[in-house]
Design a protein around this motif. Sequence first.
Motif, PDB file in Angstrom:
ATOM      1  N   ILE A   1       0.836  -1.208   0.000  1.00  0.00           N
ATOM      2  CA  ILE A   1       0.000   0.000   0.000  1.00  0.00           C
ATOM      3  C   ILE A   1       0.861   1.245   0.000  1.00  0.00           C
ATOM      4  O   ILE A   1       0.633   2.190  -0.772  1.00  0.00           O
ATOM      5  CB  ILE A   1      -0.952  -0.012   1.218  1.00  0.00           C
ATOM      6  CG1 ILE A   1      -1.991  -1.114   1.075  1.00  0.00           C
ATOM      7  CG2 ILE A   1      -1.640   1.344   1.380  1.00  0.00           C
ATOM      8  CD1 ILE A   1      -2.837  -1.315   2.304  1.00  0.00           C
ATOM      9  N   ILE A   2       1.865   1.267   0.867  1.00  0.00           N
ATOM     10  CA  ILE A   2       2.746   2.439   0.974  1.00  0.00           C
ATOM     11  C   ILE A   2       3.495   2.673  -0.335  1.00  0.00           C
ATOM     12  O   ILE A   2       3.596   3.809  -0.810  1.00  0.00           O
ATOM     13  CB  ILE A   2       3.731   2.256   2.147  1.00  0.00           C
ATOM     14  CG1 ILE A   2       2.975   2.380   3.478  1.00  0.00           C
ATOM     15  CG2 ILE A   2       4.856   3.293   2.078  1.00  0.00           C
ATOM     16  CD1 ILE A   2       3.824   2.118   4.701  1.00  0.00           C
ATOM     17  N   GLN A   3       4.005   1.597  -0.947  1.00  0.00           N
ATOM     18  CA  GLN A   3       4.720   1.747  -2.209  1.00  0.00           C
ATOM     19  C   GLN A   3       3.803   2.273  -3.309  1.00  0.00           C
ATOM     20  O   GLN A   3       4.210   3.095  -4.140  1.00  0.00           O
ATOM     21  CB  GLN A   3       5.333   0.405  -2.628  1.00  0.00           C
ATOM     22  CG  GLN A   3       6.449  -0.089  -1.733  1.00  0.00           C
ATOM     23  CD  GLN A   3       7.591   0.918  -1.613  1.00  0.00           C
ATOM     24  OE1 GLN A   3       8.000   1.554  -2.592  1.00  0.00           O
ATOM     25  NE2 GLN A   3       8.095   1.084  -0.401  1.00  0.00           N
ATOM     26  N   HIS A   4       2.542   1.805  -3.320  1.00  0.00           N
ATOM     27  CA  HIS A   4       1.571   2.275  -4.318  1.00  0.00           C
ATOM     28  C   HIS A   4       1.296   3.765  -4.124  1.00  0.00           C
ATOM     29  O   HIS A   4       1.256   4.531  -5.098  1.00  0.00           O
ATOM     30  CB  HIS A   4       0.281   1.474  -4.197  1.00  0.00           C
ATOM     31  CG  HIS A   4      -0.788   1.886  -5.161  1.00  0.00           C
ATOM     32  ND1 HIS A   4      -0.682   1.694  -6.528  1.00  0.00           N
ATOM     33  CD2 HIS A   4      -1.978   2.511  -4.966  1.00  0.00           C
ATOM     34  CE1 HIS A   4      -1.752   2.166  -7.130  1.00  0.00           C
ATOM     35  NE2 HIS A   4      -2.560   2.667  -6.211  1.00  0.00           N
ATOM     36  N   VAL A   5       1.105   4.179  -2.869  1.00  0.00           N
ATOM     37  CA  VAL A   5       0.835   5.597  -2.590  1.00  0.00           C
ATOM     38  C   VAL A   5       2.052   6.450  -2.940  1.00  0.00           C
ATOM     39  O   VAL A   5       1.915   7.567  -3.443  1.00  0.00           O
ATOM     40  CB  VAL A   5       0.430   5.790  -1.117  1.00  0.00           C
ATOM     41  CG1 VAL A   5       0.271   7.276  -0.779  1.00  0.00           C
ATOM     42  CG2 VAL A   5      -0.881   5.066  -0.823  1.00  0.00           C
ATOM     43  N   LYS A   6       3.250   5.923  -2.704  1.00  0.00           N
ATOM     44  CA  LYS A   6       4.472   6.654  -3.058  1.00  0.00           C
ATOM     45  C   LYS A   6       4.518   6.956  -4.551  1.00  0.00           C
ATOM     46  O   LYS A   6       4.915   8.055  -4.968  1.00  0.00           O
ATOM     47  CB  LYS A   6       5.708   5.857  -2.637  1.00  0.00           C
ATOM     48  CG  LYS A   6       6.075   5.992  -1.176  1.00  0.00           C
ATOM     49  CD  LYS A   6       7.376   5.258  -0.879  1.00  0.00           C
ATOM     50  CE  LYS A   6       7.813   5.487   0.557  1.00  0.00           C
ATOM     51  NZ  LYS A   6       9.085   4.771   0.865  1.00  0.00           N
ATOM     52  N   LYS A   7       4.119   5.977  -5.369  1.00  0.00           N
ATOM     53  CA  LYS A   7       4.113   6.178  -6.827  1.00  0.00           C
ATOM     54  C   LYS A   7       3.147   7.297  -7.205  1.00  0.00           C
ATOM     55  O   LYS A   7       3.430   8.116  -8.082  1.00  0.00           O
ATOM     56  CB  LYS A   7       3.738   4.883  -7.533  1.00  0.00           C
ATOM     57  CG  LYS A   7       4.802   3.795  -7.457  1.00  0.00           C
ATOM     58  CD  LYS A   7       4.352   2.543  -8.196  1.00  0.00           C
ATOM     59  CE  LYS A   7       5.411   1.451  -8.113  1.00  0.00           C
ATOM     60  NZ  LYS A   7       4.968   0.212  -8.811  1.00  0.00           N
ATOM     61  N   ILE A   8       1.990   7.306  -6.542  1.00  0.00           N
ATOM     62  CA  ILE A   8       1.000   8.346  -6.826  1.00  0.00           C
ATOM     63  C   ILE A   8       1.530   9.714  -6.426  1.00  0.00           C
ATOM     64  O   ILE A   8       1.411  10.696  -7.177  1.00  0.00           O
ATOM     65  CB  ILE A   8      -0.325   8.049  -6.086  1.00  0.00           C
ATOM     66  CG1 ILE A   8      -0.945   6.756  -6.610  1.00  0.00           C
ATOM     67  CG2 ILE A   8      -1.303   9.212  -6.238  1.00  0.00           C
ATOM     68  CD1 ILE A   8      -2.181   6.324  -5.864  1.00  0.00           C
ATOM     69  N   VAL A   9       2.139   9.780  -5.243  1.00  0.00           N
ATOM     70  CA  VAL A   9       2.687  11.049  -4.749  1.00  0.00           C
ATOM     71  C   VAL A   9       3.784  11.560  -5.673  1.00  0.00           C
ATOM     72  O   VAL A   9       3.902  12.774  -5.915  1.00  0.00           O
ATOM     73  CB  VAL A   9       3.222  10.877  -3.312  1.00  0.00           C
ATOM     74  CG1 VAL A   9       3.979  12.118  -2.858  1.00  0.00           C
ATOM     75  CG2 VAL A   9       2.071  10.582  -2.347  1.00  0.00           C
ATOM     76  N   GLU A  10       4.592  10.646  -6.213  1.00  0.00           N
ATOM     77  CA  GLU A  10       5.662  11.046  -7.134  1.00  0.00           C
ATOM     78  C   GLU A  10       5.103  11.529  -8.468  1.00  0.00           C
ATOM     79  O   GLU A  10       5.702  12.382  -9.132  1.00  0.00           O
ATOM     80  CB  GLU A  10       6.605   9.868  -7.375  1.00  0.00           C
ATOM     81  CG  GLU A  10       7.426   9.486  -6.143  1.00  0.00           C
ATOM     82  CD  GLU A  10       8.170   8.176  -6.332  1.00  0.00           C
ATOM     83  OE1 GLU A  10       8.002   7.561  -7.414  1.00  0.00           O
ATOM     84  OE2 GLU A  10       8.892   7.755  -5.411  1.00  0.00           O
ATOM     85  N   THR A  11       3.953  10.987  -8.871  1.00  0.00           N
ATOM     86  CA  THR A  11       3.348  11.341 -10.159  1.00  0.00           C
ATOM     87  C   THR A  11       2.606  12.673 -10.099  1.00  0.00           C
ATOM     88  O   THR A  11       2.658  13.472 -11.041  1.00  0.00           O
ATOM     89  CB  THR A  11       2.367  10.243 -10.608  1.00  0.00           C
ATOM     90  OG1 THR A  11       3.070   8.997 -10.676  1.00  0.00           O
ATOM     91  CG2 THR A  11       1.794  10.557 -11.986  1.00  0.00           C
ATOM     92  N   ILE A  12       1.911  12.907  -8.991  1.00  0.00           N
ATOM     93  CA  ILE A  12       1.081  14.103  -8.853  1.00  0.00           C
ATOM     94  C   ILE A  12       1.731  15.052  -7.849  1.00  0.00           C
ATOM     95  O   ILE A  12       1.839  14.742  -6.657  1.00  0.00           O
ATOM     96  CB  ILE A  12      -0.340  13.733  -8.379  1.00  0.00           C
ATOM     97  CG1 ILE A  12      -0.958  12.700  -9.314  1.00  0.00           C
ATOM     98  CG2 ILE A  12      -1.225  14.973  -8.289  1.00  0.00           C
ATOM     99  CD1 ILE A  12      -2.271  12.151  -8.843  1.00  0.00           C
ATOM    100  N   PRO A  13       2.188  16.229  -8.293  1.00  0.00           N
ATOM    101  CA  PRO A  13       2.877  17.153  -7.389  1.00  0.00           C
ATOM    102  C   PRO A  13       1.915  17.853  -6.426  1.00  0.00           C
ATOM    103  O   PRO A  13       0.704  17.899  -6.638  1.00  0.00           O
ATOM    104  CB  PRO A  13       3.516  18.165  -8.358  1.00  0.00           C
ATOM    105  CG  PRO A  13       2.606  18.156  -9.541  1.00  0.00           C
ATOM    106  CD  PRO A  13       2.101  16.741  -9.664  1.00  0.00           C
ATOM    107  N   ASN A  14       2.504  18.380  -5.366  1.00  0.00           N
ATOM    108  CA  ASN A  14       1.779  19.239  -4.411  1.00  0.00           C
ATOM    109  C   ASN A  14       0.617  18.544  -3.703  1.00  0.00           C
ATOM    110  O   ASN A  14      -0.435  19.152  -3.463  1.00  0.00           O
ATOM    111  CB  ASN A  14       1.263  20.501  -5.119  1.00  0.00           C
ATOM    112  CG  ASN A  14       2.379  21.304  -5.775  1.00  0.00           C
ATOM    113  OD1 ASN A  14       3.466  21.421  -5.218  1.00  0.00           O
ATOM    114  ND2 ASN A  14       2.124  21.811  -6.964  1.00  0.00           N
TER     115      ASN A  14
END
Length: 257
Positions: A48-61
Amino acid sequence: MNEQISLDEKLKSIEASIFKDEIKPFKDKLKIAQSLMKSFFEVSLEQIIQHVKKIVETIPNIRNILIVGGYGESSLLQESFKKEFPLSNIVIPNESSLAVIKGAVLFGHNPRAISARILRYFYGAAADDIFDPEIHPEEKRYVDENGIGRCKDAFGQLIAKDTKVPSKGKVVTEIELPLMPDQKSYDLRIYCTEKIDASVIDESFKYVGRLDISVPEYIEGEWEAEEHFVFGMAEINVSVTVRETGEKTESTFDLLE
């Protein structure tokens, strides 16, 4: 008196036997089960954390991360998120376990209440592209009636994974030409995948839906089909119009999310 002592000893012996044969094995299995559950939870939490990290890296701010669902009530999950995303505000609303159900009900009554969603897959259509040895596997190569080398089941991407799709829909338009001069029909097959830069459709792809397109026999020579895809909140609206006749074929498929 001796009989009482003998009875007590027998009872103790029976209790010891029950503990040895029934209770202790059960406790041992319970410990193993608890260990497996803990291991499963930790692995799931890491995913879950790794998936959320990918999203955070893709979408700024991204300033706020909202944790909902029954899993979100775990204190271990909450603390892990606070540790992994120190720059974000971790929000755990009241009755977070009911948030998913409430959201589904809200969406059912008013789909526009949710402004946008992020696609989990690459979506595209099967095509017989010109064979390119740099990207297409040799086993997919064939030669058509005109002597042109083509790739069977090539993947023509329509929209990328992680694309933000607004509630009003995102439109993609393609023009399809028949491969052969006398071709009167073709099938539009839609698939999705998590693979990056996928060139051909294989067993890992998920089938979404299909439209069969055709033209009357009196149509001679080349003809064109305009393919219109609208990616919405939970579905794809697909329509194909043959320009020479104006005939439209359309259907709706669920987004495989």
